[in-house]
Design a protein around this motif. Structure first.
Motif, mmCIF file in Angstrom:
data_model
loop_
_atom_site.group_PDB
_atom_site.id
_atom_site.type_symbol
_atom_site.label_atom_id
_atom_site.label_comp_id
_atom_site.label_asym_id
_atom_site.label_seq_id
_atom_site.Cartn_x
_atom_site.Cartn_y
_atom_site.Cartn_z
ATOM 1 N N LYS A 213 11.001 7.001 0.588
ATOM 2 C CA LYS A 213 11.147 5.817 -0.346
ATOM 3 C C LYS A 213 11.403 4.572 0.244
ATOM 4 O O LYS A 213 10.970 3.368 -0.126
ATOM 5 N N PRO B 40 0.845 -1.487 0.103
ATOM 6 C CA PRO B 40 0.155 -0.419 -0.371
ATOM 7 C C PRO B 40 0.829 1.548 -0.132
ATOM 8 O O PRO B 40 1.964 0.748 0.115
ATOM 9 N N ASP B 41 0.874 2.481 -0.709
ATOM 10 C CA ASP B 41 1.304 3.451 -0.285
ATOM 11 C C ASP B 41 1.109 4.141 0.994
ATOM 12 O O ASP B 41 2.360 4.866 1.523
ATOM 13 N N ALA C 276 6.751 -2.367 3.460
ATOM 14 C CA ALA C 276 5.920 -1.825 4.797
ATOM 15 C C ALA C 276 4.640 -1.338 3.778
ATOM 16 O O ALA C 276 3.611 -1.232 3.810
ATOM 17 N N ALA C 277 5.791 -0.126 2.592
ATOM 18 C CA ALA C 277 4.535 0.602 1.808
ATOM 19 C C ALA C 277 5.705 1.246 1.275
ATOM 20 O O ALA C 277 6.734 1.473 0.325
ATOM 21 N N GLY C 278 4.441 1.690 -0.420
ATOM 22 C CA GLY C 278 5.169 1.654 -0.735
ATOM 23 C C GLY C 278 6.137 1.076 -2.229
ATOM 24 O O GLY C 278 7.310 1.961 -2.255
ATOM 25 N N ARG D 90 10.280 3.854 4.758
ATOM 26 C CA ARG D 90 8.984 2.904 5.060
ATOM 27 C C ARG D 90 8.781 2.291 5.904
ATOM 28 O O ARG D 90 7.494 2.053 5.854
ATOM 29 N N ALA D 91 10.152 1.565 6.090
ATOM 30 C CA ALA D 91 9.485 0.146 6.693
ATOM 31 C C ALA D 91 9.882 -0.175 7.796
ATOM 32 O O ALA D 91 9.549 0.376 9.352
ATOM 33 N N GLN E 274 12.979 1.096 1.941
ATOM 34 C CA GLN E 274 12.402 0.258 3.202
ATOM 35 C C GLN E 274 12.703 0.257 4.182
ATOM 36 O O GLN E 274 12.077 0.645 5.436
ATOM 37 N N GLY F 294 8.051 3.422 8.775
ATOM 38 C CA GLY F 294 7.180 2.841 8.868
ATOM 39 C C GLY F 294 5.993 1.840 9.375
ATOM 40 O O GLY F 294 5.170 1.773 9.862
ATOM 41 N N THR F 295 7.129 1.595 10.696
ATOM 42 C CA THR F 295 7.022 0.458 11.180
ATOM 43 C C THR F 295 7.447 0.584 12.277
ATOM 44 O O THR F 295 7.237 0.841 13.387
#
Lengths: 117, 446
Positions: B120, A57-58, A84-86, B144-145, B122, B167-168
């Motif tokens: 952008k 997902p974005d 996880a995303a993008g 992002r991750a 991960q 992101g996580t």
């Protein structure tokens, strides 16, 4: 119009069904979304040579990956980066057979792809 | 609100289905590879070892332009030195050929060696299948991750790391054996600042150590899904939604969490209601019907043989320290609480102030009496409990079935299903005593 479309679709289906043996099916491009904690779709049937795109997902999600489990002889294994995303991960499946996919971080998260010859 | 057990089961079951979304089809077990066994057959490399240098600015010879290029060139046991600077990379260290690798930044000031994810990339550093890797002296931000992620490995060392705004997870170890996470910090991560998950059961357990870490402004300060043999000590967990949450979930193997020790930590002010705004994007799971009970210091959501001892727990608007069976777990034999001990903890006293000022929790200890061999004793400052009469609290040591209270379970689960995440908050000490260098975070404002 709706009825006409139905006839057209049925005609198309009949045409595919009636295709001569050995006819080449065109490779497809299919997108699988990587969600918490499932792939969608979880079952997929594609033609030989098709390209599969796994798309995260974005916005935001848990961390998942895409790893090939059991696969047809001759097919090359693959394992994505955990994302996880993008993020997206693409593989072309050239060997007919059944491919079992799993997220190594969430063992219940699986999918299968059948590649037609 | 008091729920009957049947009603609660119905609610939880319904919520569980909703949280799982579309169920994956059951596949033949042989289709999918089992988890990799951390710690391969490869032994310690014999050397000779080399040191690989990443180039400083304007330097062009005898060094590598990127961290990844240096890692790729490194052999088992080599060292990669990274000078101060900003690196827009996602570094990957994979396989036995990279075992015993040392990736070193600035151990005194990690913030000078920045791994920049730019929202952008991960993972700042991702290690897979490489045993005994050391990563020291980096700050990873805007991935992002995860900031720092290791999986399928044994004996890792994460030290002097800072992970922020990922992101996580900030610092994440999954399916690992025997690592250490020391002298590090994590903040503004949309799941947990630190996370150790799916530890394989071991006949001769190798413990993992989390020491002197600081975790704040995350959804969870520390999460441990099916985590075992971990000691968390001498650390700060504050200003998260919840502080420390060992938990049993079906989504990972080897439930439940067990044989963990949480000792000598400062756990305070975990009242960050991120539902009303956060410096990160909330995940769907965090906003579902079954929410984490924000305002909680330490919560065991299913556990065995876990000791929570000698911690200072204060300033929580919901619960300081609690344990409850893993209600959503499908694996029945891992759901119950067994052999857990809450001992010698201090409640409601702010240990961060020189005067040890009063800074009360709403509820100090909550336990519904599920399971067996669980005990609670020797804690100080305990004023309010669930249940109020402490009928479920057995003194340590204790063996046998605990005294379950349906009403206590109802009281504990109610905040998790309430639409208003502050509905059950009570601010017994407001404002908190002033602590130099620390500002309470309840509602985020950009």
């Amino acid at each position: 119009v709706r009825r006409g479309l139905g006839v057209l679709v049925l005609t198309g289906v009949a045409a595919v069904a009636a295709a001569p043996a050995g006819a080449v099916r065109k490779p497809q491009r299919k997108v699988v979304t990587v969600n918490d904690n499932y792939y969608l779709p979880a079952k997929l049937t594609v033609n030989k040579g098709s390209t599969i795109v796994w798309r995260w997902p974005d916005d935001a999600g848990d961390v998942h990956d895409v790893k090939l489990g059991r696969h047809p002889k001759g097919a090359k294994g693959f394992w994505s980066e955990p994302g996880a995303a993008g993020y997206s991960f693409t593989r072309k499946l050239t060997v007919p057979g059944r491919y079992a996919i799993v997220c190594t971080l969430h063992e219940e998260m699986t999918m299968t792809i059948t590649v037609r010859s | 609100m008091s729920l009957t057990r049947i009603a609660l089961a119905t609610v939880v079951a319904a919520l569980g289905v909703a949280a799982l979304g579309v169920a994956a089809p059951a596949g033949a077990a042989t289709d999918y590879p089992p988890p990799t066994n951390p710690g391969g057959a490869k032994g310690k490399p014999k050397g000779p070892f080399k040191t690989r240098y990443v180039c400083e600015k304007k330097q062009g010879h005898g060094c590598f332009r990127t961290i990844q290029a240096a890692v790729d060139a490194a052999k088992a046991g080599d060292t990669v030195i990274v000078p101060d600077g900003t690196y827009k990379e996602a570094v990957r260290i994979s396989g036995a050929k990279k075992r015993y690798l040392k990736l070193l930044g600035n151990t005194e000031t990690p913030a000078r060696v920045v791994l920049q994810g730019s929202n952008k990339r991960q993972n700042g550093v991702f290690i897979n299948g490489a045993d005994h890797v050391t990563v020291k002296g980096f700050e990873a931000k805007n991935y992002r991750a995860n900031g720092f992620f290791i999986t399928n490995a044994t004996g890792y060392t994460f030290r002097n790391l800072v992970a922020t705004h990922t992101g996580t997870y900030g610092v994440y170890a999954f399916n690992t054996i025997g690592g250490s996470i020391i002298d590090s910090a994590a903040s503004e991560n949309n799941d947990s600042g630190f996370y150790i998950g799916q530890t394989p059961p071991q006949t001769k357990p190798v413990r993992s150590m989390v020491r002197n870490v600081s975790s704040y402004a995350n959804v969870l300060g520390f999460s441990g899904t099916n985590m075992r043999y971990v000691t968390i000590t001498k650390s700060l967990f504050f200003n998260n939604g919840l502080g420390i949450v060992p938990n049993a979930l079906d989504s990972e193997k080897y439930a439940p969490p067990e044989h963990n020790v949480i000792t000598n930590n400062e756990v305070f002010w975990n009242n960050f209601n991120y539902f009303l705004g956060a410096p990160f994007t909330l995940r769907e799971g965090a906003t579902g019907d079954l929410a984490y009970p924000v305002g909680t210091g330490i919560l065991l959501y299913g556990s065995r043989d876990t000791k929570v001892t000698n911690n200072r727990i204060f300033g929580h608007y919901l619960v300081g320290l609690g344990m409850v069976e893993a209600l959503t777990l499908k694996q029945d034999d891992a759901m119950d609480l067994v052999g857990n001990q809450f001992t010698e903890n201090s409640f409601g006293v702010n240990s961060m102030t020189t005067g040890n000022d009063t800074d009360r929790n709403n509820i100090d200890i909550a336990y519904d009496g599920n399971g067996s061999d669980n005990c609670i004793s020797g804690n100080t400052g305990v004023q309010v409990t669930i249940p109020a009469d402490q009928s479920t609290f057995a003194a340590c040591p204790f063996s046998g079935a605990n005294a379950f209270s349906q009403d206590a379970l109802g009281q504990m689960i109610a905040p998790a299903v309430a639409e208003d995440h502050e509905a059950y908050w009570v601010k017994r000490t407001a404002p908190h005593p002033t602590v130099d260098g620390f500002e309470p975070l309840e509602h985020y404002t950009p």
